[in-house]
Structure formats: C-alpha cells, structure tokens
Design a protein around this motif. Structure first.
Motif, PDB file in Angstrom:
ATOM      1  N   ALA A  31      -1.619 -10.824   5.188  1.00  0.00           N
ATOM      2  CA  ALA A  31      -1.339  -9.401   5.389  1.00  0.00           C
ATOM      3  C   ALA A  31      -0.684  -9.143   6.740  1.00  0.00           C
ATOM      4  CB  ALA A  31      -2.627  -8.589   5.269  1.00  0.00           C
ATOM      5  N   ARG A  32      -1.052  -9.934   7.734  1.00  0.00           N
ATOM      6  CA  ARG A  32      -0.484  -9.734   9.077  1.00  0.00           C
ATOM      7  C   ARG A  32       1.015 -10.015   9.099  1.00  0.00           C
ATOM      8  NH1 ARG A  32      -4.880 -13.519  10.625  1.00  0.00           N
ATOM      9  NH2 ARG A  32      -6.800 -12.290  10.607  1.00  0.00           N
ATOM     10  N   GLY A  33       1.482 -10.843   8.186  1.00  0.00           N
ATOM     11  CA  GLY A  33       2.895 -11.211   8.194  1.00  0.00           C
ATOM     12  C   GLY A  33       3.758 -10.440   7.216  1.00  0.00           C
ATOM     13  N   LEU A  34       3.167  -9.522   6.463  1.00  0.00           N
ATOM     14  CA  LEU A  34       3.943  -8.767   5.482  1.00  0.00           C
ATOM     15  C   LEU A  34       4.747  -7.664   6.162  1.00  0.00           C
ATOM     16  CD1 LEU A  34       1.462  -8.332   2.482  1.00  0.00           C
ATOM     17  CD2 LEU A  34       3.435  -9.853   2.621  1.00  0.00           C
ATOM     18  N   ASN A  35       6.024  -7.589   5.820  1.00  0.00           N
ATOM     19  CA  ASN A  35       6.876  -6.526   6.353  1.00  0.00           C
ATOM     20  C   ASN A  35       6.808  -5.265   5.502  1.00  0.00           C
ATOM     21  OD1 ASN A  35       7.910  -8.169   8.460  1.00  0.00           O
ATOM     22  ND2 ASN A  35       9.294  -9.148   7.001  1.00  0.00           N
ATOM     23  N   ASP A  36       6.518  -5.437   4.237  1.00  0.00           N
ATOM     24  CA  ASP A  36       6.488  -4.307   3.304  1.00  0.00           C
ATOM     25  C   ASP A  36       5.235  -4.441   2.450  1.00  0.00           C
ATOM     26  OD1 ASP A  36       6.898  -2.496   1.161  1.00  0.00           O
ATOM     27  OD2 ASP A  36       9.059  -2.587   1.462  1.00  0.00           O
ATOM     28  N   LEU A  37       4.430  -3.390   2.423  1.00  0.00           N
ATOM     29  CA  LEU A  37       3.176  -3.439   1.671  1.00  0.00           C
ATOM     30  C   LEU A  37       3.310  -2.891   0.254  1.00  0.00           C
ATOM     31  CD1 LEU A  37       0.557  -2.437   4.395  1.00  0.00           C
ATOM     32  CD2 LEU A  37       1.194  -4.708   3.594  1.00  0.00           C
ATOM     33  N   ALA A  38       4.538  -2.625  -0.180  1.00  0.00           N
ATOM     34  CA  ALA A  38       4.733  -2.136  -1.551  1.00  0.00           C
ATOM     35  C   ALA A  38       4.148  -3.094  -2.591  1.00  0.00           C
ATOM     36  CB  ALA A  38       6.217  -1.888  -1.816  1.00  0.00           C
ATOM     37  N   PRO A  39       4.337  -4.413  -2.449  1.00  0.00           N
ATOM     38  CA  PRO A  39       3.724  -5.320  -3.428  1.00  0.00           C
ATOM     39  C   PRO A  39       2.201  -5.246  -3.424  1.00  0.00           C
ATOM     40  CG  PRO A  39       5.445  -6.444  -2.196  1.00  0.00           C
ATOM     41  CD  PRO A  39       5.201  -5.139  -1.501  1.00  0.00           C
ATOM     42  N   VAL A  40       1.619  -4.962  -2.266  1.00  0.00           N
ATOM     43  CA  VAL A  40       0.157  -4.832  -2.179  1.00  0.00           C
ATOM     44  C   VAL A  40      -0.300  -3.606  -2.962  1.00  0.00           C
ATOM     45  CG1 VAL A  40      -1.798  -4.515  -0.618  1.00  0.00           C
ATOM     46  CG2 VAL A  40       0.113  -5.986   0.053  1.00  0.00           C
ATOM     47  N   ARG A  41       0.435  -2.508  -2.810  1.00  0.00           N
ATOM     48  CA  ARG A  41       0.066  -1.277  -3.522  1.00  0.00           C
ATOM     49  C   ARG A  41       0.165  -1.442  -5.037  1.00  0.00           C
ATOM     50  NH1 ARG A  41       2.621   0.815   1.163  1.00  0.00           N
ATOM     51  NH2 ARG A  41       4.679   0.948   0.175  1.00  0.00           N
ATOM     52  N   GLU A  42       1.027  -2.357  -5.480  1.00  0.00           N
ATOM     53  CA  GLU A  42       1.111  -2.626  -6.916  1.00  0.00           C
ATOM     54  C   GLU A  42      -0.227  -3.128  -7.453  1.00  0.00           C
ATOM     55  OE1 GLU A  42       3.645  -2.237  -9.200  1.00  0.00           O
ATOM     56  OE2 GLU A  42       4.617  -1.079  -7.614  1.00  0.00           O
TER      57      GLU A  42
END
Length: 258
Positions: A118-129
């Motif tokens: 999570a610390r390295g993710l630039n975009d959290l859109a895939p997480v919200r999926e």
C-alpha cells in the motif's frame, strides 16, 4: 434569340451545380483545405508523427491544433493505464496466494504484505474495486488492510459504502469477523488521522454523520454482538467504537468552525 444550349446557361440550370455553388459560398476555403489536409495526414501517418515532433501548434482559421500537447496527453494517459495495470497485477498476487478463511498466521503475513504494498501504490482505484458489491472475501480483506495503512480520504466514501452494505446484512455477507474488524479499523484510522491532524477535518460533516450512522448500525448488528462477547473491545466493536469517538470529535470541530 438566346441559345439555350450554351454551356453557361446549362450549368446555371443544373441542380448539382447550384448546390455546389451554394456550398462554396457558405463554407470557407480554409475549412476545405483543413479537411483535405487531415485526410492526407491520415493517409500518411509517418508525416503526422514527424510533424508532431517538429511543430508545437498550427493555427488554421479559428482552430488551433496543439500537436505536442495532444501527443503528451496521450502519452500521460497511456502511462497511467500502464501503472494501473501493474498495480492491479500486484494486488491480484495477494488474492491468488491466500484464503480469507485461513488461520491467523496466514492472515498476519498477508496483512504485512498488504501494508508494505500500500505504501508504494500511486493510485488507490484498484484498492477501491475490492470494496464494491460482488468482491471476494480476499479482495475485501486486502482492501481493508491497505486502507488501514494509507488512511486515504479519497477512499473514505467507498469504504463507508462497503461497511454499510455489510453491516446491514444479518450475517455480515458471510465474512469472517477478522475481515469486518479490518474494515472497522480502517474507518477508525482514517477518521483519527484526519481529525487529529486538521483543525477542520477534510472529511465533511455530512461524511462524518453518515459514517456515524454506519458504525452504529455495525455495532448494533446481532451477529457482531457474538464476536468476542467476553471482551467486546477486542472484537469488531472495539475499532467501531473508537471510530465513533473520533467521528464525534470531528463533528465538534465542524461546529466550532461555523
């Protein structure tokens, strides 16, 4: 006597010629040239590529073609798509490696990996999926743990939507208590981070009020009451109540800001 067979008169009487003349009268020459130029460039893509490198913009009539700008925007969009694909691939590796109903040791390892990723993710859109209806138990667990780590305000509504859906289900959509605990903890940590670091929370009063209602619904779910009845604060009700405490602090901050 006038000779009706004269070429000029024949053209004047010709319907096609009249429509063509009308078209030419009302359509500027530069539009015709622009159309011809576009068609020619489409048929010669190599020339278009070279032109975009050498010419920043071209102005024809009332239109200005920003060639380099368009090219850069396309490259940026493609780069963003590539990043999302890479991040989706990274997230899917978690889902394929564990079972959400596995033992505590397995979940502990997955949690640590999720926090690190999570610390390295630039975009959290895939997480919200992973919070949307139909998401698997693995999706939800990893998404919850990543949001526990990131405490992302822009993902708060998606997180609350997910908790609201699960809290309204008599058996929490069949999820294990640990997964729902992670969701409640993500809400708690996000609100805590926002309220404790801002004089006026970034989360709006309406967002906080809705979150309060959702967390109260979660605590009131009879299935949740069976999670650690000996020590409720160690179960789902622990982070849910902590979230409520910080939500109240946030609402008071909004009241003071009025």
């Amino acid at each position: 006597m006038v000779d009706d067979s004269a070429p000029g008169l024949a053209m004047d009487d010709d319907a096609f010629f009249q429509y063509l003349k009308l078209f030419m009268d009302y359509v500027p020459l530069w539009v015709l040239l622009l159309g011809a130029g576009v068609i020619w460039l489409i048929r010669h893509p190599d020339t278009l590529s070279a032109l975009s490198r050498d010419v920043e913009s071209a102005k024809i009539g009332e239109f200005e073609i920003k060639l380099r700008q368009v090219e850069e925007q396309l490259e940026t969009t493609q780069a963003h798509v590539d990043e999302l694909e890479a991040e989706n691939l990274r997230l899917s590796s978690f889902y394929n490696r564990f079972d959400a109903h596995a033992g505590p040791d397995v979940l502990r390892d997955v949690r640590q990996q999720a926090h690190h990723a999570a610390r390295g993710l630039n975009d959290l859109a895939p997480v919200r999926e992973g919070l949307k209806p139909g998401a698997s138990a693995e999706d939800i667990f990893v998404a919850a743990e990543m949001l526990r780590e990131r405490r992302d305000i822009s993902s708060f509504d998606a997180l609350i939507d997910c908790v609201a859906r699960i809290a309204a289900h008599p058996t929490l959509e069949g999820l294990r208590y640990q997964t729902v605990w992670s969701l409640a903890s993500a809400v708690h940590k996000t609100v805590l981070s926002d309220v404790s670091h801002n004089t006026v929370p970034e989360l709006s009063a309406d967002q906080l009020k809705r979150a309060r209602h959702v967390m109260e619904t979660l605590i009131g779910n009879p299935h949740v009451a069976r999670d650690r009845p000996d020590a409720p604060e160690a179960g789902i009700r622990g982070p849910a109540q902590f979230a409520l405490n910080w939500i109240e602090k946030g609402l008071k901050a909004w009241e003071r800001a009025k």
